[in-house]
Design an enzyme around this catalytic site. Structure first.
Site, PDB file in Angstrom:
ATOM      1  N   PHE A   1       0.858  -1.197   0.000  1.00  0.00           N
ATOM      2  CA  PHE A   1       0.000   0.000   0.000  1.00  0.00           C
ATOM      3  C   PHE A   1       0.887   1.238   0.000  1.00  0.00           C
ATOM      4  O   PHE A   1       1.763   1.390   0.855  1.00  0.00           O
ATOM      5  CB  PHE A   1      -0.896   0.000   1.247  1.00  0.00           C
ATOM      6  CG  PHE A   1      -1.778   1.219   1.377  1.00  0.00           C
ATOM      7  CD1 PHE A   1      -2.953   1.330   0.637  1.00  0.00           C
ATOM      8  CD2 PHE A   1      -1.434   2.266   2.230  1.00  0.00           C
ATOM      9  CE1 PHE A   1      -3.770   2.457   0.746  1.00  0.00           C
ATOM     10  CE2 PHE A   1      -2.241   3.397   2.355  1.00  0.00           C
ATOM     11  CZ  PHE A   1      -3.414   3.484   1.608  1.00  0.00           C
ATOM     12  N   GLY A   2       0.662   2.112  -0.980  1.00  0.00           N
ATOM     13  CA  GLY A   2       1.413   3.366  -1.056  1.00  0.00           C
ATOM     14  C   GLY A   2       0.506   4.553  -0.793  1.00  0.00           C
ATOM     15  O   GLY A   2      -0.653   4.568  -1.231  1.00  0.00           O
ATOM     16  N   TYR A   3       1.032   5.541  -0.068  1.00  0.00           N
ATOM     17  CA  TYR A   3       0.219   6.713   0.272  1.00  0.00           C
ATOM     18  C   TYR A   3       0.986   8.017   0.041  1.00  0.00           C
ATOM     19  O   TYR A   3       0.448   9.104   0.254  1.00  0.00           O
ATOM     20  CB  TYR A   3      -0.254   6.623   1.738  1.00  0.00           C
ATOM     21  CG  TYR A   3       0.915   6.548   2.700  1.00  0.00           C
ATOM     22  CD1 TYR A   3       1.544   5.334   2.971  1.00  0.00           C
ATOM     23  CD2 TYR A   3       1.437   7.705   3.274  1.00  0.00           C
ATOM     24  CE1 TYR A   3       2.650   5.267   3.803  1.00  0.00           C
ATOM     25  CE2 TYR A   3       2.542   7.652   4.110  1.00  0.00           C
ATOM     26  CZ  TYR A   3       3.139   6.435   4.367  1.00  0.00           C
ATOM     27  OH  TYR A   3       4.250   6.383   5.182  1.00  0.00           O
ATOM     28  N   GLY A   4       2.247   7.901  -0.382  1.00  0.00           N
ATOM     29  CA  GLY A   4       3.067   9.100  -0.631  1.00  0.00           C
ATOM     30  C   GLY A   4       3.581   9.048  -2.054  1.00  0.00           C
ATOM     31  O   GLY A   4       2.791   8.948  -2.999  1.00  0.00           O
ATOM     32  N   SER A   5       4.905   9.071  -2.194  1.00  0.00           N
ATOM     33  CA  SER A   5       5.457   9.035  -3.554  1.00  0.00           C
ATOM     34  C   SER A   5       5.087   7.738  -4.273  1.00  0.00           C
ATOM     35  O   SER A   5       5.022   7.695  -5.495  1.00  0.00           O
ATOM     36  CB  SER A   5       6.978   9.201  -3.521  1.00  0.00           C
ATOM     37  OG  SER A   5       7.582   8.086  -2.899  1.00  0.00           O
ATOM     38  N   GLU A  46      13.148   3.758   0.862  1.00  0.00           N
ATOM     39  CA  GLU A  46      12.474   4.268   2.066  1.00  0.00           C
ATOM     40  C   GLU A  46      13.391   4.243   3.291  1.00  0.00           C
ATOM     41  O   GLU A  46      12.925   4.279   4.420  1.00  0.00           O
ATOM     42  CB  GLU A  46      11.201   3.438   2.335  1.00  0.00           C
ATOM     43  CG  GLU A  46      10.225   3.358   1.170  1.00  0.00           C
ATOM     44  CD  GLU A  46       9.598   4.696   0.793  1.00  0.00           C
ATOM     45  OE1 GLU A  46       9.501   5.578   1.660  1.00  0.00           O
ATOM     46  OE2 GLU A  46       9.227   4.866  -0.382  1.00  0.00           O
TER      47      GLU A  46
HETATM   48  C1  SIN Z   1       4.662   5.737   0.495  1.00  0.00           C
HETATM   49  O1  SIN Z   1       4.572   6.386  -0.533  1.00  0.00           O
HETATM   50  O2  SIN Z   1       3.831   4.826   0.747  1.00  0.00           O
HETATM   51  C2  SIN Z   1       5.770   5.918   1.480  1.00  0.00           C
HETATM   52  C3  SIN Z   1       6.240   7.322   1.638  1.00  0.00           C
HETATM   53  C4  SIN Z   1       6.910   7.922   0.440  1.00  0.00           C
HETATM   54  O3  SIN Z   1       7.776   7.273  -0.168  1.00  0.00           O
HETATM   55  O4  SIN Z   1       6.564   9.029   0.069  1.00  0.00           O
END
Ligand code: SIN
Length: 177
Positions: A8-12, A87
């Protein structure tokens, strides 16, 4: 990695996964909220002048919209080591249950930066966060790009996130865009 191979990704990871995946689905994580509380000294800032990127905080009753990617067993180990490297600035792997847009609720691997990591910055007034973002840039590019592309990707998905959208508006204003 979760048994089912979901990340699950929530940022980049929402707008630039940059790893091989077999499925991409809109997904939500219940009980967590996205916040620009993590410092970045390796992607969107540098040591001594960190940028701000997102992490997750536990927030009963809230929802974090993001994207779930399924990774096949053959590439799993390679993807995980790429992501662990990407990360490495303070994120650790958690396994959390997410809800996909087809109603399935698999466990997914989620990178979360907790208060314990050395780059953690924590809360600040949104105007201060915006000013820091506008001033920061790192090896992966300018910090405003991270904020604006995340906001754009969430908007395209029809997902609401008042914290991200309010910050994006301020960043755009300050950057003169
Ligand atoms: C993410 O995207 O899930 C982790 C945080 C990031 O790399 O911005």
């Amino acid at each position: 990695m979760s048994q089912s191979g979901w990340i699950f990704g929530y940022g980049s990871l929402v707008w630039r996964p940059a790893f091989e995946h077999s499925q991409r689905r809109a997904a939500v994580l219940r009980g967590w909220a996205r916040r620009f509380w993590q410092g970045s000294t390796d992607h969107r800032g540098v040591p001594g002048a960190p940028g701000r990127v997102v992490t997750l905080i536990e927030a009963p009753g809230e929802i974090c919209h993001g994207v779930a990617y399924q990774v096949t067993p053959t590439v799993r180990d390679a993807v995980l080591s790429e992501l662990d490297h990407r990360e490495r600035g303070g994120y650790e792997r958690l396994r959390l249950r997410v809800r996909l847009d087809d109603g399935a609720t698999p466990e997914a691997l989620v990178y979360v930066a907790t208060e314990q990591n050395p780059n953690y910055l924590g809360p600040a007034p949104l105007d201060a966060i915006a000013a820091q973002v506008v001033a920061a840039r790192g090896p992966s590019g300018p910090n405003p790009e991270y904020v604006l592309r995340l906001a754009e990707a969430l908007r395209e998905q029809g997902a609401d996130d008042p914290h991200v959208f309010a910050l994006a508006r301020r960043v755009q204003r300050l950057a003169g865009g």
